[in-house]
Design a protein around this motif. Structure first.
Motif, PDB file in Angstrom:
ATOM      1  N   ALA A   1       0.834  -1.203   0.000  1.00 14.53           N
ATOM      2  CA  ALA A   1       0.000   0.000   0.000  1.00 14.53           C
ATOM      3  C   ALA A   1       0.868   1.251   0.000  1.00 14.53           C
ATOM      4  O   ALA A   1       0.598   2.223  -0.731  1.00 14.53           O
ATOM      5  N   ALA A   2       1.937   1.236   0.803  1.00 17.73           N
ATOM      6  CA  ALA A   2       2.844   2.391   0.884  1.00 17.73           C
ATOM      7  C   ALA A   2       3.621   2.580  -0.414  1.00 17.73           C
ATOM      8  O   ALA A   2       3.785   3.708  -0.903  1.00 17.73           O
ATOM      9  N   TYR A   3       4.086   1.480  -0.987  1.00 18.00           N
ATOM     10  CA  TYR A   3       4.875   1.557  -2.221  1.00 18.00           C
ATOM     11  C   TYR A   3       4.021   2.097  -3.375  1.00 18.00           C
ATOM     12  O   TYR A   3       4.459   2.978  -4.134  1.00 18.00           O
ATOM     13  N   ASP A   4       2.805   1.577  -3.491  1.00 12.58           N
ATOM     14  CA  ASP A   4       1.911   2.058  -4.554  1.00 12.58           C
ATOM     15  C   ASP A   4       1.597   3.539  -4.376  1.00 12.58           C
ATOM     16  O   ASP A   4       1.561   4.306  -5.355  1.00 12.58           O
ATOM     17  N   TYR A   5       1.360   3.948  -3.143  1.00 12.55           N
ATOM     18  CA  TYR A   5       1.050   5.353  -2.875  1.00 12.55           C
ATOM     19  C   TYR A   5       2.243   6.237  -3.217  1.00 12.55           C
ATOM     20  O   TYR A   5       2.091   7.301  -3.841  1.00 12.55           O
ATOM     21  N   ALA A   6       3.453   5.778  -2.829  1.00 11.87           N
ATOM     22  CA  ALA A   6       4.661   6.577  -3.068  1.00 11.87           C
ATOM     23  C   ALA A   6       4.935   6.760  -4.560  1.00 11.87           C
ATOM     24  O   ALA A   6       5.468   7.799  -4.978  1.00 11.87           O
ATOM     25  N   LYS A   7       4.583   5.771  -5.361  1.00 12.75           N
ATOM     26  CA  LYS A   7       4.781   5.884  -6.810  1.00 12.75           C
ATOM     27  C   LYS A   7       3.804   6.874  -7.426  1.00 12.75           C
ATOM     28  O   LYS A   7       4.138   7.575  -8.394  1.00 12.75           O
ATOM     29  N   GLU A   8       2.591   6.924  -6.877  1.00 11.26           N
ATOM     30  CA  GLU A   8       1.538   7.746  -7.481  1.00 11.26           C
ATOM     31  C   GLU A   8       1.503   9.171  -6.947  1.00 11.26           C
ATOM     32  O   GLU A   8       1.126  10.105  -7.670  1.00 11.26           O
ATOM     33  N   ARG A   9       1.897   9.347  -5.698  1.00 16.13           N
ATOM     34  CA  ARG A   9       1.798  10.660  -5.061  1.00 16.13           C
ATOM     35  C   ARG A   9       2.950  11.568  -5.516  1.00 16.13           C
ATOM     36  O   ARG A   9       4.120  11.217  -5.397  1.00 16.13           O
ATOM     37  N   GLU A  10       2.584  12.723  -6.046  1.00 14.12           N
ATOM     38  CA  GLU A  10       3.608  13.671  -6.516  1.00 14.12           C
ATOM     39  C   GLU A  10       3.666  14.886  -5.607  1.00 14.12           C
ATOM     40  O   GLU A  10       2.649  15.414  -5.178  1.00 14.12           O
ATOM     41  N   GLN A  11       4.888  15.319  -5.324  1.00 11.65           N
ATOM     42  CA  GLN A  11       5.141  16.548  -4.586  1.00 11.65           C
ATOM     43  C   GLN A  11       6.363  17.221  -5.205  1.00 11.65           C
ATOM     44  O   GLN A  11       7.345  16.542  -5.559  1.00 11.65           O
ATOM     45  N   PHE A  12       6.318  18.536  -5.352  1.00 10.13           N
ATOM     46  CA  PHE A  12       7.439  19.296  -5.908  1.00 10.13           C
ATOM     47  C   PHE A  12       7.869  18.755  -7.278  1.00 10.13           C
ATOM     48  O   PHE A  12       9.049  18.686  -7.608  1.00 10.13           O
TER      49      PHE A  12
END
Length: 569
Positions: A310-321
């Motif tokens: 769940a964390a890995y998928d979120y980290a790939k999709e979530r964009e910041q800066f």
């Protein structure tokens, strides 16, 4: 949807590199069972093919059928209606899927309609179920009750009840805890009263925190010897659910909503004695608890795997800066740490499961033949398994909590919202280092084996399996072993209270040493695993150095000054 076995490269790697030849040959009576049972394998290759196919089927059921139902089960939970527990419709559906697929009686011998699978395959199945729906795993894994009945009950009881578990006709529960007897089970007060004229036992008393307490067939720890107050007065009994068993409430829990946890009362419940009187806690519960602890290690692996993904998928999709957050060192450091620790815990838990398999297989051989050599091997493996089992439970459950914590942190503010599955994994994880014995109690269970150096032969055997190309890593592990042995010397000179306080460091040292060997052996096969092994060993070396510093320089300080530390007035 995904197949939870086929999409897990580490599980596939572990399975493909298992060497279970001796274990399987023992379980299959040198493959003579193929002459009696149609579905028994004729050789090792066929057995491994059967196990892999079963894991693939379970992976498909968990990924495609059960996981999509988990959110509703978590939100709605199980219900108590008119004194009876009603499973959530999705829980009932999931249990029926597992029953139809034949995943009942996994470790029960074929004589009683079981699959006769080794423990290590069973733990892998548990991990898959827990990844899909952690609460369901509790109900699924309580088929262990059938195996306990097989190991200790009379043939008459086995013939009836073990087959019921293997056929998926009943659910099970182990009923131990009471309001005044949690970890200290020798304080159990539930009474077992024997009627000599009718030659029957009846139970009276209250139990609390009982997982799946509404089960059809349960094992109950009760006081059979009037006037006793310790473990020697306790026996194990089998009951069937009837009107004399009152479910007083379902606990309102933080997590695992798919598993009903009950407070219950016995009002003259008819019971059957399992094994010998007075041996309930001393022998039978300890065996049952060891199996449950290993099961929780498997459950922790499944929850951690779900949280990581769940964390890995979120980290790939979530964009910041302007870029996905997986590219920020602060985030990929957490993800890397999560991945390494999951695979380390998996290596230790699967290895421990194999030690349990050796113990069980040689025990059955000894019971069949009365050969001293089998008894000797059974005792050797029992010593190892009894030390590694609490170590695996402690390490895997603490790892699970850490992974779930980091997984929620990767999600940031979204992780605190119920819109994301990570909050469910975070809540489900929290019980794993509490029930079936807290981590602190696992330390108590493991420390004797560590300080008496019962694992030294295991360390040596594993070291001999490592190739010469790993000299640097072996040198670091040897240094860790030396520091463990020096710490054991210091430990033996401590007061009893100091020993209790510092035991956790010694057990963690031993855990890191054996896990370092296991990861290094895996690393000899593929580059990715070698990177994990090298990273894990370097981190372990640093942590063990810290433990040594604590033991040598803080020994007695906290123990002697605890009242001043507590004082806030």
């Amino acid at each position: 949807m995904e197949n939870f076995f086929l999409d897990n490269k580490d599980m596939l790697f572990k399975f493909d590199n298992f060497n279970l030849a001796e274990i399987v040959e023992l379980y299959e009576d040198e493959y003579r069972q193929a002459d009696k049972y149609e579905y028994a394998p004729e050789n090792y290759e066929e057995a491994m093919l059967n196990y892999k196919k079963s894991l693939e089927i379970m992976g498909q059921i968990c990924g495609e059928e059960i996981e999509p139902m988990a959110e509703d089960i978590d939100e709605e939970g199980q219900k108590l209606e008119n004194g009876d527990v009603k499973y959530h419709p999705n829980t009932k559906k999931a249990l029926e899927l597992l029953r139809k697929a034949g995943f009942t009686g996994v470790t029960i011998p074929r004589k009683y309609n079981g699959l006769n699978f080794p423990t290590v395959i069973y733990i892998m199945l548990i991990e898959l179920v827990a990844r899909a729906e952690a609460g369901l795993m509790n109900i699924f894994s309580l088929q262990d009750i059938g195996e306990t009945i097989f190991e200790f009950a009379s043939e008459e009881i086995k013939e009836k009840y073990v087959k019921m578990f293997a056929n998926g006709e009943v659910t099970g529960a182990m009923i131990l805890t009471e309001p005044g007897a949690g970890s200290d089970l020798q304080r159990v007060r539930t009474k077992a009263v024997y009627d000599e004229k009718k030659d029957e036992w009846k139970l009276y008393g209250t139990k609390r925190f009982i997982t799946n307490g509404n089960a059809d067939v349960s094992l109950v720890l009760a006081r059979s010897e009037e006037g006793t107050t310790d473990a020697r007065g306790l026996s194990m009994f089998l009951i069937e659910k009837d009107d004399s068993v009152q479910i007083r409430r379902i606990e309102d829990k933080l997590g695992l909503h798919g598993s009903p946890t009950c407070e219950m009362q016995f009002n003259g419940t008819e019971a059957k004695l399992i094994g010998r009187r007075r041996m309930g806690l001393i022998k039978y519960v300890m065996e049952l608890m060891n199996g449950a602890r290993l099961g929780i290690a498997g459950q922790a692996l499944g929850i951690a795997e779900a949280a990581y993904r769940a964390a890995y998928d979120y980290a790939k999709e979530r964009e910041q800066f302007g870029k996905s957050i997986e590219n920020f060192p602060a985030v990929y450091d957490m993800l890397t740490d999560m991945r390494i620790n999951i695979e380390a815990a998996r290596a230790l838990t699967y290895y421990t499961s194999q030690m349990v398999d050796y113990k069980k297989a040689y025990q059955r051989k000894y019971e069949q033949t009365d050969e001293r050599e089998y008894r000797k091997k059974m005792k050797e493996y029992k010593t190892i398994a009894d030390t590694l089992t609490p170590m695996s439970k402690a390490y895997s459950s603490e790892m699970c909590n850490d992974v779930a914590y980091k997984g929620l942190q990767v999600h940031g503010g979204d992780g605190f919202m119920k819109d994301y599955d990570i909050q469910r994994h975070y809540r489900d994880a929290r019980i794993t280092n509490i029930y079936e014995g807290t981590t602190q109690l696992q330390i108590v269970a493991a420390i004797r084996g560590v300080v008496t150096k019962k694992l030294e032969p295991v360390f040596d055997e594993l070291e001999n399996k490592v190739s010469k190309g790993c000299n640097e890593q072996i040198a670091m592990i040897k240094e860790m072993r030396k520091k463990l042995n020096n710490s054991i010397k210091n430990y033996k000179d401590m007061s009893d209270e100091e020993k209790d306080f510092y035991a956790k460091y010694l057990v963690d040292m031993a855990t890191k040493i054996i896990t370092s060997y296991l990861l290094l052996i895996d690393g000899m096969r593929i580059k990715r695993k070698m990177i994990i092994a090298k990273t894990y060993i370097r981190r372990s070396k640093a942590e063990i150095n810290k433990y040594v510093e604590i033991i040598e320089n803080l020994s007695g300080l906290v123990v002697d000054n605890k009242e001043l530390i507590y004082d806030i007035e």
